[in-house]
Design an enzyme around this catalytic site. Structure first.
Site, PDB file in Angstrom:
ATOM      1  N   GLU A 278       5.108  -5.267   6.974  1.00 39.33           N
ATOM      2  CA  GLU A 278       4.395  -4.100   7.794  1.00 39.33           C
ATOM      3  C   GLU A 278       4.336  -3.711   9.489  1.00 39.33           C
ATOM      4  O   GLU A 278       4.762  -2.745   9.375  1.00 39.33           O
ATOM      5  CB  GLU A 278       2.088  -4.428   8.026  1.00 39.33           C
TER       6      GLU A 278
ATOM      7  N   GLU B  58      -1.387  -9.216  -0.751  1.00 39.37           N
ATOM      8  CA  GLU B  58      -1.689  -9.857  -0.027  1.00 39.37           C
ATOM      9  C   GLU B  58      -3.110  -9.714  -1.588  1.00 39.37           C
ATOM     10  O   GLU B  58      -4.151 -10.405  -1.773  1.00 39.37           O
ATOM     11  CB  GLU B  58      -2.953  -8.180   0.450  1.00 39.37           C
TER      12      GLU B  58
ATOM     13  N   GLY C 173       0.580  -5.330   0.898  1.00 37.47           N
ATOM     14  CA  GLY C 173      -0.601  -4.985   0.480  1.00 37.47           C
ATOM     15  C   GLY C 173      -0.565  -5.476  -1.220  1.00 37.47           C
ATOM     16  O   GLY C 173      -1.302  -5.958  -1.854  1.00 37.47           O
TER      17      GLY C 173
ATOM     18  N   ALA D 143       0.748  -1.198  -0.079  1.00 39.48           N
ATOM     19  CA  ALA D 143      -0.495   0.157   0.391  1.00 39.48           C
ATOM     20  C   ALA D 143       0.771   1.138  -0.006  1.00 39.48           C
ATOM     21  O   ALA D 143       2.450   1.293   0.738  1.00 39.48           O
ATOM     22  CB  ALA D 143      -0.953   0.097   1.153  1.00 39.48           C
TER      23      ALA D 143
HETATM   24  N1  CO8 Z   1       4.625   3.085  -1.343  1.00 40.25           N
HETATM   25  C1  CO8 Z   1       5.101   4.148  -0.978  1.00 40.25           C
HETATM   26  N2  CO8 Z   1       5.865   4.721  -1.801  1.00 40.25           N
HETATM   27  C2  CO8 Z   1       7.107   3.215  -2.384  1.00 40.25           C
HETATM   28  C3  CO8 Z   1       6.518   1.949  -1.570  1.00 40.25           C
HETATM   29  C4  CO8 Z   1       4.949   1.677  -0.709  1.00 40.25           C
HETATM   30  N3  CO8 Z   1       5.052   0.709  -0.647  1.00 40.25           N
HETATM   31  N4  CO8 Z   1       7.432   1.106  -2.239  1.00 40.25           N
HETATM   32  C5  CO8 Z   1       8.235   2.295  -2.720  1.00 40.25           C
HETATM   33  N5  CO8 Z   1       8.227   3.285  -3.213  1.00 40.25           N
HETATM   34  C6  CO8 Z   1       8.287   4.472  -3.923  1.00 40.25           C
HETATM   35  C7  CO8 Z   1       9.777   4.704  -3.021  1.00 40.25           C
HETATM   36  O1  CO8 Z   1       9.779   5.992  -2.205  1.00 40.25           O
HETATM   37  C8  CO8 Z   1      10.827   5.321  -3.928  1.00 40.25           C
HETATM   38  O2  CO8 Z   1      10.363   6.689  -4.341  1.00 40.25           O
HETATM   39  P1  CO8 Z   1      11.192   7.532  -4.618  1.00 40.25           P
HETATM   40  O3  CO8 Z   1      12.099   7.720  -5.999  1.00 40.25           O
HETATM   41  O4  CO8 Z   1      10.255   8.559  -5.059  1.00 40.25           O
HETATM   42  O5  CO8 Z   1      11.945   7.934  -3.565  1.00 40.25           O
HETATM   43  C9  CO8 Z   1      10.393   4.441  -5.388  1.00 40.25           C
HETATM   44  O6  CO8 Z   1       9.120   3.420  -4.782  1.00 40.25           O
HETATM   45  C10 CO8 Z   1      11.625   2.979  -5.177  1.00 40.25           C
HETATM   46  O7  CO8 Z   1      11.613   2.505  -4.723  1.00 40.25           O
HETATM   47  P2  CO8 Z   1      13.342   2.587  -3.362  1.00 40.25           P
HETATM   48  O8  CO8 Z   1      13.755   3.762  -3.513  1.00 40.25           O
HETATM   49  O9  CO8 Z   1      12.824   2.110  -2.049  1.00 40.25           O
HETATM   50  O10 CO8 Z   1      14.417   1.169  -3.790  1.00 40.25           O
HETATM   51  P3  CO8 Z   1      14.330   0.013  -3.469  1.00 40.25           P
HETATM   52  O11 CO8 Z   1      15.045  -0.913  -4.618  1.00 40.25           O
HETATM   53  O12 CO8 Z   1      15.672   0.970  -3.295  1.00 40.25           O
HETATM   54  O13 CO8 Z   1      13.637  -0.724  -2.446  1.00 40.25           O
HETATM   55  C11 CO8 Z   1      11.626  -1.450  -1.910  1.00 40.25           C
HETATM   56  C12 CO8 Z   1      13.156  -1.434  -3.032  1.00 40.25           C
HETATM   57  C13 CO8 Z   1      12.504  -3.093  -0.825  1.00 40.25           C
HETATM   58  C14 CO8 Z   1      10.488  -3.341  -2.274  1.00 40.25           C
HETATM   59  C15 CO8 Z   1      11.797  -0.777  -0.662  1.00 40.25           C
HETATM   60  O14 CO8 Z   1      10.808   0.152  -1.852  1.00 40.25           O
HETATM   61  C16 CO8 Z   1      10.386  -0.748   0.010  1.00 40.25           C
HETATM   62  O15 CO8 Z   1      11.021  -1.134   1.650  1.00 40.25           O
HETATM   63  N6  CO8 Z   1       9.711  -0.646   0.148  1.00 40.25           N
HETATM   64  C17 CO8 Z   1       7.925  -0.500   1.183  1.00 40.25           C
HETATM   65  C18 CO8 Z   1       8.157  -1.563   1.379  1.00 40.25           C
HETATM   66  C19 CO8 Z   1       6.551  -1.755   1.932  1.00 40.25           C
HETATM   67  O16 CO8 Z   1       7.119  -1.826   3.950  1.00 40.25           O
HETATM   68  N7  CO8 Z   1       5.253  -2.133   1.978  1.00 40.25           N
HETATM   69  C20 CO8 Z   1       4.480  -2.296   3.232  1.00 40.25           C
HETATM   70  C21 CO8 Z   1       3.471  -1.006   3.021  1.00 40.25           C
HETATM   71  S1  CO8 Z   1       1.826  -1.311   3.798  1.00 40.25           S
HETATM   72  C22 CO8 Z   1       0.969  -1.536   3.293  1.00 40.25           C
HETATM   73  O17 CO8 Z   1       1.399  -2.726   2.591  1.00 40.25           O
HETATM   74  C23 CO8 Z   1      -0.260  -2.253   4.360  1.00 40.25           C
HETATM   75  C24 CO8 Z   1      -1.635  -2.827   3.264  1.00 40.25           C
HETATM   76  C25 CO8 Z   1      -3.041  -2.511   3.992  1.00 40.25           C
HETATM   77  C26 CO8 Z   1      -3.782  -2.930   2.856  1.00 40.25           C
HETATM   78  C27 CO8 Z   1      -4.856  -2.420   3.486  1.00 40.25           C
HETATM   79  C28 CO8 Z   1      -5.490  -0.654   2.398  1.00 40.25           C
HETATM   80  C29 CO8 Z   1      -7.017   0.135   2.716  1.00 40.25           C
END
Ligand code: CO8
Length: 257
Positions: free
Chosen positions: A131, A111, A108, A66
């Site tokens: 998460e 999921e 998400g 998400a």
């Molecule tokens: N949300 C927003 N932006 C994101 C997300 C995310 N989940 N994942 C990546 N991005 C963005 C980064 O901020 C970055 O943006 P920018 O270039 O503008 O800084 C761009 O995508 C590229 O990402 P990275 O530079 O971080 O790429 P890396 O290769 O270094 O890392 C990862 C890749 C490991 C996947 C890393 O991006 C990461 O850890 N992402 C977050 C993963 C995460 O925590 N996901 C869970 C989120 S919470 C969730 O999903 C709850 C679900 C609830 C569902 C119900 C809703 C109603």
């Protein structure tokens, strides 16, 4: 006008839906999930479409979760009411859905893949529920579907550590149907989708319905439900055609009637 981030291509009898936000690793904001549900419902109502493939644009991600930027300042009430309706709409789609996962399927994103009926993953795909690393927990079915598919102990470790799990491991644990060479996930998923879409459409939908019912019902109730759906199919032209074609040693021509 809101930005459109879901690309749909029809290749009848299948359709390919692509989450197209690669610069943010296909992070799922609320509008995106609602748009996906809109497209799925449209395809679900189209008799020309027998199976849907869902994937993410770019090489890095199916969906990295998400959208954290969107969620960061939400209130509990907004989270409880606003975001889930679209996920429920996706859960109710009757047409089989295949997730083609080429990279990260996290939070998400994992999921969403688990909302599909079959998961095809590239060698490099990674699954996980990170998460916990940002102070929350899965909210779109992660704890429930992982526990039901992988069992309590693996689900606990994945959700409590936030660690990523490889496609191969998820395959060994029963979440991923097939692991394919990098970059071939969409083609392989489409090939499988075409095979499914060739079958009798009413039977296909009832099979999906019956298998999903297995998660909701005790065995006795599920068996009764299955028997009813099974008997109902004898009211269809496709049942007559399928059996006649077998006896006449020819390929059946199903019409979804
Ligand atoms: N949300 C927003 N932006 C994101 C997300 C995310 N989940 N994942 C990546 N991005 C963005 C980064 O901020 C970055 O943006 P920018 O270039 O503008 O800084 C761009 O995508 C590229 O990402 P990275 O530079 O971080 O790429 P890396 O290769 O270094 O890392 C990862 C890749 C490991 C996947 C890393 O991006 C990461 O850890 N992402 C977050 C993963 C995460 O925590 N996901 C869970 C989120 S919470 C969730 O999903 C709850 C679900 C609830 C569902 C119900 C809703 C109603």
């Amino acid at each position: 006008m809101p930005e459109h981030v879901i690309l749909v291509t029809r290749e009848e009898p299948i359709a390919l839906a692509t989450i197209n936000r690669p610069e943010k690793l296909n992070a799922l904001n609320w509008a995106l999930v609602a748009e996906l549900a809109d497209h799925f419902e449209e395809l679900d109502a189209d008799p020309a479409i027998g199976c849907i493939v869902l994937t993410g644009a770019g090489e890095k991600a199916f969906a990295a979760g998400a959208d954290i930027a969107e969620m960061a300042e939400r209130t509990p009430m907004e989270m409880a009411t606003g975001g889930f309706e679209a996920w429920d709409r996706i859960r109710r789609i009757k047409t089989p859905i295949i997730a083609a996962v080429g990279g990260y399927a996290l939070g998400g994103g994992s999921e969403l893949a688990m909302h599909a009926d079959i998961i095809i993953a590239s060698e490099r795909a990674k699954f996980g529920q990170p998460e916990i690393l940002i102070g929350i927990m899965p909210g779109a079915g992660g704890t429930q579907r992982l526990a039901r598919t992988l069992g309590k102990y693996r689900a606990m470790e994945i959700c409590l550590t936030g660690e990523q799990v490889s496609a191969r491991e998820m395959h060994a644990w029963g979440l991923v149907n097939h692991v394919v060479p990098d970059g071939q996930h969409v083609e392989e998923a489409k090939q499988l989708a075409r095979k499914i879409a060739r079958q009798a459409p009413l039977a296909t939908r009832m099979i999906k319905e019956a298998i999903l019912a297995a998660y909701e019902t005790p065995l006795e109730v599920g068996l009764t439900y299955e028997k009813r759906l099974f008997a109902m199919l004898f009211a269809t032209e496709d049942q007559k055609e399928g059996m006649r074609a077998f006896l006449e040693k020819r390929t059946p021509e199903f019409r979804g009637k």
